[in-house]
Design an enzyme around this catalytic site. Sequence first.
Site, PDB file in Angstrom:
ATOM      1  N   HIS A 107     121.951 -32.011 -41.891  1.00 51.08           N
ATOM      2  CA  HIS A 107     122.785 -32.527 -40.722  1.00 51.08           C
ATOM      3  C   HIS A 107     122.825 -31.434 -39.763  1.00 51.08           C
ATOM      4  O   HIS A 107     123.367 -30.604 -40.107  1.00 51.08           O
ATOM      5  CB  HIS A 107     123.822 -33.389 -41.143  1.00 51.08           C
TER       6      HIS A 107
ATOM      7  N   CYS B  55     127.514 -38.797 -37.249  1.00 52.85           N
ATOM      8  CA  CYS B  55     128.254 -38.406 -38.470  1.00 52.85           C
ATOM      9  C   CYS B  55     129.650 -39.366 -38.494  1.00 52.85           C
ATOM     10  O   CYS B  55     130.446 -39.227 -37.955  1.00 52.85           O
ATOM     11  CB  CYS B  55     128.815 -36.954 -38.392  1.00 52.85           C
TER      12      CYS B  55
END
Lengths: 343, 306
Positions: B216, B247
């Site tokens: 990520h 997120c």
Amino acid sequence: MGNVPNAVKHCLSYENLMGESFRLPSSFQEKKWPEVHKFPDFVKIVEVGPRDGLQNEKEMVPTEIKIQLIDMLSQTGLSVIEATSFVSSKWVVQMADHNEVLTGINKSPHVRYPVLTPNIQGFQAAVEAGAAEVAVFGSASETFSRKNINCSVEESMQRFEQVICAARQACIPVRGYVSCALGCPYEGQVHPAQVTKVAKRLHELGCYEVSLGDTTGMGTAGSMAAMLRAVMAEVPIHALAVHCHDTYGQALANILTALQMGVSVVDSSVAGLGGCPYAEGASGNVSTEDVVYMLHGLGIQTGVDLAKVIEAGDFICRALKRPTNSKVSQATSRSQPSFNMCE
Amino acid sequence: QVSLSGLKPLPEKVKIVEVGPRDGLQNEKTIVPADVKIRLIDMLSEAGLPVIEATSFVSPKWVPQMADQEEVMRGIHRKPGVSYPVLTPNLKGYRAAVKAGAMEVAIFGAASELFSKRNINCSVEESLQRFEEVMSAAREEKVPVRGYVSCVLGCPYEGSVSPSRVAEVAQRLYSMGCYEVSLGDTVGMGTPGGMAAMLEAVMREVPVHALAVHCHDTYGQALANILVALQNGVSVVDASVAGLGGCPYAQGASGNVATEDVVYMLHGLSIHTGVDLPKLMDAGSYICRSLNRRTSSKVAQASCKL
């Protein structure tokens, strides 16, 4: 980066991506490169936000804001902060207040404040305003040199020689920059030998450090490694720095590669200030916050207090009325309280 | 301090696992109709991606974005040679998936107890037992299963996660029968040193050819982490077109790394992916227009494909 006319805003990069020329010949590529056995213990960050960053922001920033930004950055542990540019204000309006900025900042004894001086007139004005360090900008690409500063690379070197000579007499250190180290918005690919030639010349002329700039951000880890390998053969590694742009999201990977090659000086810009003049809406400089996060995560010391840099970044973004380009800053400002990344 | 000796030459080929239509869309607020999802997947197939995670057979009351799972599975045009795995959190989901035509499934474990409890309401051990049922059925029906491990470089609740714990969970999934285990930096907090240390531990238990990384970009570290993974022998990388999927732990922050940016780096390194970058960017523009949002891919931004 300097005085690019607004006309150059087409998507050169997209054309690059479409064409076959995008893939570098294998001689420009490295597939395996760690040159050193471990990362450096310490990396010096050269903060270019107040100069390179602001210079490439559309919004005019008042002098007192620039001064406050630099003063905040002086408290973060950064040891080098590029303060302003003694270039003619008709070319770079943002830097017209160079005298006021340099004389107005609260200079910390632990920090150096280099300023850009493209020629002897700029140098003299800088010294008069109290500059104790200056910087000159060369280019690895002929076309970029002509379009950016209206002269050939050779002519620019002669100009810089004058500056460096005068600086030596005044005991003022000079930092050199090489633009287009990993590609040129006009010429496309740039051979590592071209970068080496210019970097070597700047170093031999007397620059104590040469910062290799991926001006368009198009470089990737392989081309970074190949370029560094070539330059390192002629310029000692301790005198090299990398100045990566994040226009294609490659900056941190490129910086990581440079560290693996033994480089230990990295340029960056608080909040990722400074868009790319060559691709409208695209980002430019890599954010200091994101670089520091990576370095600290690697166990590398920088002396920098990340939380304070984030604060300085927030300050300047509020003044510029724009969101930060730093992902670390975005993440920490909105994360859950149980999750503090500034430790 | 991380040692740099022992890093390998980069792989010649990297397989990209495109997770945009599932992981990406699942974490986007705007609900996208089935026909848009189908069109996106079809465009991604045309872009040359070899694996495209199509949807998730999870209960729609938990994940409304994936409520049209069956319609999507039946509606996509399956390109020969391309896999379209789907998430199946339990046996019920697995059965529904197979009925809808799924030929590959995926299961999600976690390296953190707290994350497991908060995310799927059970301990890591309980989740692995649940997966055993799926594995059993899949084995009988010769359906390949991919395993995911969340929180491999940190947990939003526990903070740091030990590499040995990640190795333990990865090893369980692999020995249960997962052909590949994707190691996910769920909060994006990992940095290259942590990535190298984690991989070193996992590689003692699972062969590197069976490993993938799912990074990520919440802290901007994804490409650097992926590069280090490649230098350690990993050759499968998950990514999400246009960097879809924010997120959930840091509002407004980015999540998945953008496939375009990963492909740009890999092609710049002369690593073969089979992906046509301009077509990939077209798919990214398409879904961003449908979602009425700007792309998170820097390559797309630089190429004016906002």
